[in-house]
Design a protein around this motif. Structure first.
Motif, PDB file in Angstrom:
ATOM      1  N   PRO A 190     -25.664 -10.501 -51.842  1.00  0.00           N
ATOM      2  CA  PRO A 190     -27.116 -10.635 -51.734  1.00  0.00           C
ATOM      3  C   PRO A 190     -27.807  -9.294 -51.521  1.00  0.00           C
ATOM      4  CG  PRO A 190     -26.059 -11.388 -49.720  1.00  0.00           C
ATOM      5  CD  PRO A 190     -24.962 -11.074 -50.691  1.00  0.00           C
ATOM      6  N   SER A 191     -29.112  -9.296 -51.655  1.00  0.00           N
ATOM      7  CA  SER A 191     -29.907  -8.084 -51.474  1.00  0.00           C
ATOM      8  C   SER A 191     -29.673  -7.506 -50.073  1.00  0.00           C
ATOM      9  CB  SER A 191     -31.378  -8.449 -51.663  1.00  0.00           C
ATOM     10  OG  SER A 191     -32.154  -7.304 -51.531  1.00  0.00           O
ATOM     11  N   GLY A 192     -29.468  -6.197 -50.035  1.00  0.00           N
ATOM     12  CA  GLY A 192     -29.310  -5.526 -48.743  1.00  0.00           C
ATOM     13  C   GLY A 192     -27.898  -5.537 -48.181  1.00  0.00           C
ATOM     14  N   CYS A 193     -26.922  -6.040 -48.946  1.00  0.00           N
ATOM     15  CA  CYS A 193     -25.560  -6.147 -48.400  1.00  0.00           C
ATOM     16  C   CYS A 193     -24.787  -4.839 -48.495  1.00  0.00           C
ATOM     17  CB  CYS A 193     -24.790  -7.283 -49.076  1.00  0.00           C
ATOM     18  SG  CYS A 193     -24.252  -6.917 -50.748  1.00  0.00           S
ATOM     19  N   GLY A 194     -25.362  -3.805 -49.127  1.00  0.00           N
ATOM     20  CA  GLY A 194     -24.697  -2.501 -49.139  1.00  0.00           C
ATOM     21  C   GLY A 194     -24.118  -2.081 -50.484  1.00  0.00           C
ATOM     22  N   LYS A 195     -24.436  -2.789 -51.555  1.00  0.00           N
ATOM     23  CA  LYS A 195     -23.833  -2.515 -52.868  1.00  0.00           C
ATOM     24  C   LYS A 195     -24.195  -1.127 -53.385  1.00  0.00           C
ATOM     25  CE  LYS A 195     -25.950  -6.091 -54.756  1.00  0.00           C
ATOM     26  NZ  LYS A 195     -26.758  -6.629 -53.639  1.00  0.00           N
ATOM     27  N   THR A 196     -25.512  -0.840 -53.396  1.00  0.00           N
ATOM     28  CA  THR A 196     -25.953   0.459 -53.926  1.00  0.00           C
ATOM     29  C   THR A 196     -25.404   1.604 -53.069  1.00  0.00           C
ATOM     30  OG1 THR A 196     -27.943  -0.490 -54.890  1.00  0.00           O
ATOM     31  CG2 THR A 196     -27.988   1.875 -54.454  1.00  0.00           C
ATOM     32  N   THR A 197     -25.453   1.433 -51.766  1.00  0.00           N
ATOM     33  CA  THR A 197     -24.946   2.475 -50.865  1.00  0.00           C
ATOM     34  C   THR A 197     -23.474   2.763 -51.167  1.00  0.00           C
ATOM     35  OG1 THR A 197     -26.476   1.675 -49.179  1.00  0.00           O
ATOM     36  CG2 THR A 197     -24.696   3.120 -48.433  1.00  0.00           C
TER      37      THR A 197
ATOM     38  N   HIS B 289     -26.381  -9.088 -58.166  1.00  0.00           N
ATOM     39  CA  HIS B 289     -26.459 -10.216 -57.238  1.00  0.00           C
ATOM     40  C   HIS B 289     -26.552 -11.521 -58.023  1.00  0.00           C
ATOM     41  CE1 HIS B 289     -30.753  -8.829 -57.468  1.00  0.00           C
ATOM     42  NE2 HIS B 289     -30.846 -10.072 -57.900  1.00  0.00           N
TER      43      HIS B 289
ATOM     44  N   ALA C  66     -24.801   0.004 -43.165  1.00  0.00           N
ATOM     45  CA  ALA C  66     -25.014  -0.472 -44.534  1.00  0.00           C
ATOM     46  C   ALA C  66     -23.688  -0.876 -45.176  1.00  0.00           C
ATOM     47  CB  ALA C  66     -25.698   0.601 -45.365  1.00  0.00           C
TER      48      ALA C  66
ATOM     49  N   GLN D 104     -30.259   1.255 -61.674  1.00  0.00           N
ATOM     50  CA  GLN D 104     -31.012   0.032 -61.954  1.00  0.00           C
ATOM     51  C   GLN D 104     -32.264   0.307 -62.790  1.00  0.00           C
ATOM     52  OE1 GLN D 104     -31.473  -2.028 -58.332  1.00  0.00           O
ATOM     53  NE2 GLN D 104     -32.885  -3.555 -59.157  1.00  0.00           N
TER      54      GLN D 104
ATOM     55  N   VAL E 131     -28.303   1.187 -38.549  1.00  0.00           N
ATOM     56  CA  VAL E 131     -27.957   0.181 -39.564  1.00  0.00           C
ATOM     57  C   VAL E 131     -26.596   0.499 -40.174  1.00  0.00           C
ATOM     58  CG1 VAL E 131     -28.638  -0.891 -41.751  1.00  0.00           C
ATOM     59  CG2 VAL E 131     -30.395  -0.094 -40.154  1.00  0.00           C
TER      60      VAL E 131
ATOM     61  N   GLU F  98     -26.781  -2.811 -61.114  1.00  0.00           N
ATOM     62  CA  GLU F  98     -27.679  -3.832 -61.670  1.00  0.00           C
ATOM     63  C   GLU F  98     -28.320  -3.393 -62.976  1.00  0.00           C
ATOM     64  OE1 GLU F  98     -29.437  -6.472 -59.258  1.00  0.00           O
ATOM     65  OE2 GLU F  98     -28.584  -5.773 -57.378  1.00  0.00           O
TER      66      GLU F  98
ATOM     67  N   PHE G  98     -26.732   4.208 -41.272  1.00  0.00           N
ATOM     68  CA  PHE G  98     -28.003   4.937 -41.281  1.00  0.00           C
ATOM     69  C   PHE G  98     -28.639   4.672 -39.923  1.00  0.00           C
ATOM     70  CE2 PHE G  98     -27.609   3.680 -45.823  1.00  0.00           C
ATOM     71  CZ  PHE G  98     -27.648   4.929 -46.409  1.00  0.00           C
TER      72      PHE G  98
HETATM   73  N1  LIG Z   1     -31.432   5.872 -46.838  1.00  0.00           N
HETATM   74  C1  LIG Z   1     -31.413   4.804 -46.050  1.00  0.00           C
HETATM   75  N2  LIG Z   1     -31.845   4.863 -44.768  1.00  0.00           N
HETATM   76  C2  LIG Z   1     -31.811   3.790 -43.964  1.00  0.00           C
HETATM   77  N3  LIG Z   1     -31.343   2.577 -44.325  1.00  0.00           N
HETATM   78  C3  LIG Z   1     -30.894   2.464 -45.585  1.00  0.00           C
HETATM   79  C4  LIG Z   1     -30.902   3.547 -46.525  1.00  0.00           C
HETATM   80  N4  LIG Z   1     -30.386   3.121 -47.702  1.00  0.00           N
HETATM   81  C5  LIG Z   1     -30.081   1.814 -47.496  1.00  0.00           C
HETATM   82  N5  LIG Z   1     -30.368   1.411 -46.259  1.00  0.00           N
HETATM   83  C6  LIG Z   1     -30.143   0.067 -45.681  1.00  0.00           C
HETATM   84  O1  LIG Z   1     -28.789  -0.253 -45.877  1.00  0.00           O
HETATM   85  C7  LIG Z   1     -28.640  -1.622 -46.261  1.00  0.00           C
HETATM   86  C8  LIG Z   1     -27.919  -1.693 -47.603  1.00  0.00           C
HETATM   87  O2  LIG Z   1     -28.776  -1.201 -48.630  1.00  0.00           O
HETATM   88  P1  LIG Z   1     -28.347  -1.151 -50.155  1.00  0.00           P
HETATM   89  O3  LIG Z   1     -29.422  -0.511 -50.914  1.00  0.00           O
HETATM   90  O4  LIG Z   1     -26.993  -0.569 -50.251  1.00  0.00           O
HETATM   91  O5  LIG Z   1     -28.276  -2.730 -50.488  1.00  0.00           O
HETATM   92  P2  LIG Z   1     -28.027  -3.455 -51.890  1.00  0.00           P
HETATM   93  O6  LIG Z   1     -26.887  -4.404 -51.661  1.00  0.00           O
HETATM   94  O7  LIG Z   1     -27.914  -2.476 -52.973  1.00  0.00           O
HETATM   95  O8  LIG Z   1     -29.358  -4.339 -52.025  1.00  0.00           O
HETATM   96  P3  LIG Z   1     -30.182  -4.745 -53.391  1.00  0.00           P
HETATM   97  O9  LIG Z   1     -29.434  -5.886 -54.013  1.00  0.00           O
HETATM   98  O10 LIG Z   1     -31.496  -5.198 -52.818  1.00  0.00           O
HETATM   99  O11 LIG Z   1     -30.301  -3.529 -54.264  1.00  0.00           O
HETATM  100  C9  LIG Z   1     -30.019  -2.201 -46.253  1.00  0.00           C
HETATM  101  O12 LIG Z   1     -30.221  -2.847 -45.020  1.00  0.00           O
HETATM  102  C10 LIG Z   1     -30.933  -1.005 -46.392  1.00  0.00           C
HETATM  103  O13 LIG Z   1     -32.166  -1.235 -45.789  1.00  0.00           O
END
Ligand SMILES: Nc1ncnc2c1ncn2[C@@H]1O[C@H](COP(=O)(O)OP(=O)(O)OP(=O)(O)O)[C@@H](O)[C@H]1O
Ligand SMILES: [Mg+2]
Length: 342
Positions: free
Chosen positions: A37-44, A192, A18, A82, A16, A159, A13
């Motif tokens: 951990p939070s922000g590691c890219g799981k949801t993406t 997580h 992801a 979630q 970033v 989650e 992105f």
């Molecule tokens: N649409 C977007 N635009 C810009 N950055 C994004 C977007 N979606 C996610 N990110 C960034 O990509 C990274 C991964 O986000 P993601 O939501 O996949 O994490 P996650 O592992 O699911 O975290 P959590 O456990 O907090 O849900 C993060 O740094 C987030 O800020």
């Protein structure tokens, strides 16, 4: 039912990254947990699999076919979010039917499918209620029924248990797992929570900064972590990591650090352990302290079976003879990768 396979999936992105090159093979019928951990890219990563997000590069295969350019609905993958995303003004029946309504499915067929999914999840008595009239666990089952009503070939769970209290979470864990085994549905479950990952996964993929650090069974991940990240992310309290003279790292789990007299095996490494604090938790006693001659970023912890350790035998402020069986020691090089002992 279908296998899900990814080859070097990248998603950026703006600046970033992801997802940073994830290659993962989830065989047909497997329950795979993505832990990180939070922000590691799981949801993406999940959103890329179900097609809500387009990867920057890399391939996605479902049932052996490359589906990079196939629209979400045609992929046959269901995702449960979630937040559940139930429509508050719809009844349970209409919430479950929703994914079918947007397709050309006959009324009769919709009725049958809703009955099938709600019976499967034991919520057929709740069909006329609205989401606010349900408990958290019931809402979760409605969301699951809605994900299943189109009979997906794979299920993605982001989650799904995080909104439940601790007790409900344990039973919901069992429910999802039992259900998944019954219908042999390929499932990718994001969390997580390492206890949830250990308890539910056939295998776990540990993710950090958009990369897979290790994929393995819960036993492999716990017993033989591939690096310091995995070693300290999985397990509570985490694995003790110490260094001496700036060389490699030595790791051992809290339950393996025991009073010397409790270790019968002669092949053990002895440590002089100064106890600073101790917590009695019923089934175990957690002891915090420092080990003489070693450095550690965290307090050293030992997990002791209280029945074998009299309260007054581990006195705070005193040095005690402790040891770890050599077979329970783990060695890591200076970059944090696991190495077999040399
Ligand atoms: N649409 C977007 N635009 C810009 N950055 C994004 C977007 N979606 C996610 N990110 C960034 O990509 C990274 C991964 O986000 P993601 O939501 O996949 O994490 P996650 O592992 O699911 O975290 P959590 O456990 O907090 O849900 C993060 O740094 C987030 O800020
Ligand atoms: Mg997320």
């Amino acid at each position: 039912m279908a296998a899900v396979l990814t080859r070097n999936i990248v998603k950026t992105f703006a600046d970033v990254a992801a997802v940073n090159g994830i290659s993962l093979n989830v065989p047909d019928g497997e329950f795979m947990v993505l832990l990180g951990p939070s922000g590691c890219g799981k949801t993406t990563f999940l959103r890329i699999i179900c097609g809500l997000e387009q990867q920057t590069s890399g391939d996605l295969l479902i049932g052996g076919n490359v589906v990079n350019d196939i629209p979400p609905r045609a992929r046959g993958v269901a995702m449960m979010f979630q937040s559940y995303g139930l429509y508050p003004h719809y009844t349970v029946r209409n919430n479950i039917a929703f994914p079918l309504r947007t397709q050309r499915v006959s009324r009769d067929e919709i009725k049958k499918k809703v009955e099938w999914a709600s019976q499967l999840l034991g919520i057929d008595h709740l069909l006329d209620r609205r989401p606010r009239q349900l408990s958290g666990g019931e809402r979760q089952r409605v969301a699951l029924a809605r994900a299943l009503v189109r009979e997906p070939t794979a299920l993605l769970l982001d989650e799904p248990l995080s909104n439940l209290d601790a007790k409900l979470r344990t039973s919901a864990r069992q429910e999802i797992k039992n259900f998944q085994q019954r219908v042999h549905l390929t499932t990718i479950h994001v969390t997580h929570d390492q206890v949830e990952a250990m308890g539910m996964g056939d295998r776990i993929a540990v993710i950090d900064h958009g990369r897979v650090r290790q994929v393995g069974t819960p036993t492999e991940i716990y017993q033989n972590p591939a690096d310091l990240f995995v070693a300290t992310f999985v397990g509570a309290p985490p694995m003790n990591i110490v260094t001496r003279n700036g060389g490699g790292y030595l790791g051992f789990r809290p339950e393996n650090l025991l009073p010397r007299r409790m270790i019968e095996d002669d092949a053990a490494t002895e440590f002089s352990f100064r106890v600073d604090r101790s917590e009695y938790l019923g089934s175990e006693r957690i002891v915090y302290g420092v080990i003489d001659g070693y450095e550690s970023k965290q307090p050293i912890t030992a997990k002791l079976p209280p029945a074998h350790v009299a309260e007054d035998s581990i006195r705070p402020g005193e040095w005690h003879e402790f040891a770890v069986k050599n077979s329970a020691l783990r060695h890591f090089d200076s970059s944090g990768r696991h190495r077999t002992r040399n």
